[in-house]
Design an enzyme around this catalytic site. Structure first.
Site, short mmCIF file in Angstrom:
data_model
loop_
_atom_site.label_atom_id
_atom_site.label_comp_id
_atom_site.label_asym_id
_atom_site.label_seq_id
_atom_site.Cartn_x
_atom_site.Cartn_y
_atom_site.Cartn_z
N GLY A 34 -17.43 -23.26 -43.07
CA GLY A 34 -17.36 -22.45 -41.85
C GLY A 34 -17.67 -20.99 -42.10
O GLY A 34 -17.82 -20.20 -41.16
N GLN A 93 -5.60 -7.89 -25.31
CA GLN A 93 -4.33 -7.67 -26.03
C GLN A 93 -4.26 -6.19 -26.40
O GLN A 93 -4.40 -5.82 -27.55
CB GLN A 93 -4.30 -8.51 -27.29
CG GLN A 93 -4.47 -10.00 -27.05
CD GLN A 93 -4.61 -10.74 -28.36
OE1 GLN A 93 -3.71 -10.75 -29.20
NE2 GLN A 93 -5.76 -11.36 -28.57
N ASP A 161 -4.11 -8.85 -9.92
CA ASP A 161 -2.93 -8.46 -10.70
C ASP A 161 -2.94 -6.94 -10.84
O ASP A 161 -3.88 -6.27 -10.40
CB ASP A 161 -2.89 -9.14 -12.09
CG ASP A 161 -4.16 -8.91 -12.90
OD1 ASP A 161 -4.84 -7.90 -12.68
OD2 ASP A 161 -4.48 -9.77 -13.75
N LYS A 184 1.36 -10.97 -10.11
CA LYS A 184 1.05 -12.18 -10.90
C LYS A 184 2.05 -12.33 -12.04
O LYS A 184 2.45 -11.34 -12.64
CB LYS A 184 -0.37 -12.01 -11.46
CG LYS A 184 -0.82 -13.09 -12.43
CD LYS A 184 -2.27 -12.89 -12.87
CE LYS A 184 -2.40 -12.33 -14.26
NZ LYS A 184 -3.79 -12.24 -14.75
N ARG A 186 2.83 -14.55 -15.76
CA ARG A 186 2.26 -15.45 -16.77
C ARG A 186 3.39 -16.09 -17.55
O ARG A 186 4.16 -15.39 -18.21
CB ARG A 186 1.39 -14.64 -17.75
CG ARG A 186 -0.06 -14.59 -17.38
CD ARG A 186 -0.92 -14.22 -18.58
NE ARG A 186 -2.26 -13.86 -18.17
CZ ARG A 186 -3.22 -14.74 -17.88
NH1 ARG A 186 -2.97 -16.03 -17.95
NH2 ARG A 186 -4.41 -14.33 -17.53
N ASP A 210 -12.16 -8.59 -10.38
CA ASP A 210 -11.48 -8.67 -11.69
C ASP A 210 -12.51 -8.45 -12.79
O ASP A 210 -13.72 -8.46 -12.53
CB ASP A 210 -10.80 -10.04 -11.84
CG ASP A 210 -9.57 -9.98 -12.76
OD1 ASP A 210 -9.37 -8.94 -13.42
OD2 ASP A 210 -8.82 -10.97 -12.82
N ASP A 214 -11.42 -16.49 -17.08
CA ASP A 214 -11.38 -17.24 -18.34
C ASP A 214 -11.05 -18.72 -18.02
O ASP A 214 -11.95 -19.54 -17.85
CB ASP A 214 -10.34 -16.60 -19.26
CG ASP A 214 -10.34 -17.19 -20.66
OD1 ASP A 214 -11.09 -18.12 -20.90
OD2 ASP A 214 -9.57 -16.71 -21.52
N GLY A 216 -9.65 -19.42 -15.22
CA GLY A 216 -9.74 -19.45 -13.76
C GLY A 216 -8.36 -19.41 -13.11
O GLY A 216 -8.24 -19.34 -11.89
C1 R5P Z 1 -6.06 -10.16 -17.13
O1 R5P Z 1 -5.43 -9.13 -17.30
C2 R5P Z 1 -7.52 -10.17 -16.83
O2 R5P Z 1 -7.92 -9.07 -16.07
C3 R5P Z 1 -7.92 -11.47 -16.12
O3 R5P Z 1 -7.27 -11.51 -14.88
C4 R5P Z 1 -7.53 -12.68 -16.94
O4 R5P Z 1 -7.84 -12.49 -18.28
C5 R5P Z 1 -8.22 -13.91 -16.42
O5 R5P Z 1 -7.85 -15.00 -17.21
P1 R5P Z 1 -7.68 -16.43 -16.57
O6 R5P Z 1 -8.96 -16.76 -15.83
O7 R5P Z 1 -7.43 -17.35 -17.73
O8 R5P Z 1 -6.49 -16.37 -15.65
#
Ligand code: R5P
Length: 294
Positions: A34, A93, A161, A184, A186, A210, A214, A216
């Site tokens: 890899g 992050q 968010d 929002k 998580r 946004d 990722d 969704g």
């Molecule tokens: C989060 O702070 C970002 O701005 C996006 O809202 C987030 O990364 C989207 O990820 P997902 O589609 O997995 O909810």
């Protein structure tokens, strides 16, 4: 100047728009274990080198490729090195005990990168992690033009968010339409839940803004909340379409009326997603830098 392409097709699209660019030959392979192997063929001595990477489907490999490319070029004593990372992975992050984006920023500085070009980096704190000049191309103006064509008199912008509040705030001022923010939560890294909305959306055309889609989860949970609060239509404008896991299928089967993303991330587009090509914008920025570097 000389352009160097990592994995992905965006670099060749940018190269085709930079009529005067010399393109270095890049061969990227893997050992069975890899480990990444990078071979570059090109003359970098006293050149302004521009490296494009665009393979966030495997962000770790893509950064390793980048580090090795920079190191190879640096050994030939170029005039300058600019790195183009259209989608900056690891920028989400941006706070906590360890900030991976600061770690990446430090490595790029240590390797001798002079400048970075990116598009809609996740946040100001991610941007501030870079101690070398960083050009952050914002999609706000282009989104504003497209939204203006589509918007109805009852339009409202939606931040799915707290993180996108600033983006929505800027667009709202440009378009002179109101905005609302979704609260929002998580439960885990990959599960987002829209809980409540700061304003009334009954019979409104909702436009969700946004930086990343990722899994969704954020978008689709917002879509469901908006429709269950009486929204008339919901459209999404999101810069980076990562579309992980079954995201595209979930979007396809959702009541979302339209989605617009850019091609910072390569994906096979189902017909119901509009794509903004950013290669021209990046080529324009490289041209502008080239003038400064002469
Ligand atoms: C989060 O702070 C970002 O701005 C996006 O809202 C987030 O990364 C989207 O990820 P997902 O589609 O997995 O909810």
């Amino acid at each position: 100047m000389i352009l160097v392409a990592g994995s992905g097709i965006l670099a060749s699209q940018i190269a085709s728009k930079l009529r005067f660019a010399l393109v270095a030959q890049t061969e990227i392979s893997r050992f069975a274990s890899g480990e990444v192997r990078v071979e570059l063929r090109g003359k970098f001595f006293d050149q302004n080198a521009y490296i494009v990477i665009d393979s966030p489907k495997s962000p770790n490999d893509s950064f390793m490729e980048l580090f090795l490319m920079i190191d190879t070029i640096k050994n030939q004593k170029p005039k300058s090195i600019t790195v183009i990372i259209p989608y900056m992975s690891y920028a989400r992050q941006d706070e906590g005990e360890t900030t991976p984006i600061a770690c990446i920023a430090n490595i790029l500085k240590f390797l001798g990168v002079d400048k970075i070009i990116t598009i809609d980096i996740h946040s100001d704190s991610a941007r501030n992690a870079f101690k070398i000049p960083l050009v952050n191309i914002e999609m706000t103006d282009i989104f504003a033009i497209l939204i203006k064509k589509q918007q109805s008199p009852n339009a409202i912008l939606i931040s799915p968010d707290e993180g996108s509040k600033e983006r929505v705030d800027k667009l709202s001022a440009k378009l002179n339409i109101p905005y609302a923010i979704i609260e929002k939560s998580r439960d885990s890294t990959n599960s987002a839940k829209a809980i409540s909305i700061s304003k009334e959306v009954t019979n409104k055309q909702c436009i969700v803004i946004d930086d990343i889609v990722d899994t969704g989860g954020t978008l689709l949970s917002a879509v469901n909340l908006l429709f269950s609060n009486g929204a008339q239509a919901v459209h999404g404008y999101i810069t980076h379409g990562l579309f992980s896991k079954d995201c595209l299928e979930l979007i396809y089967n959702s009541p979302l009326n339209s989605l617009t993303v850019t091609n910072t991330v390569e994906f096979t587009s189902p017909t119901n997603i509009n794509i903004i090509d950013i290669s021209e914008i990046i080529a324009h920025n490289i041209h502008a830098l080239e003038k400064d570097n002469k």
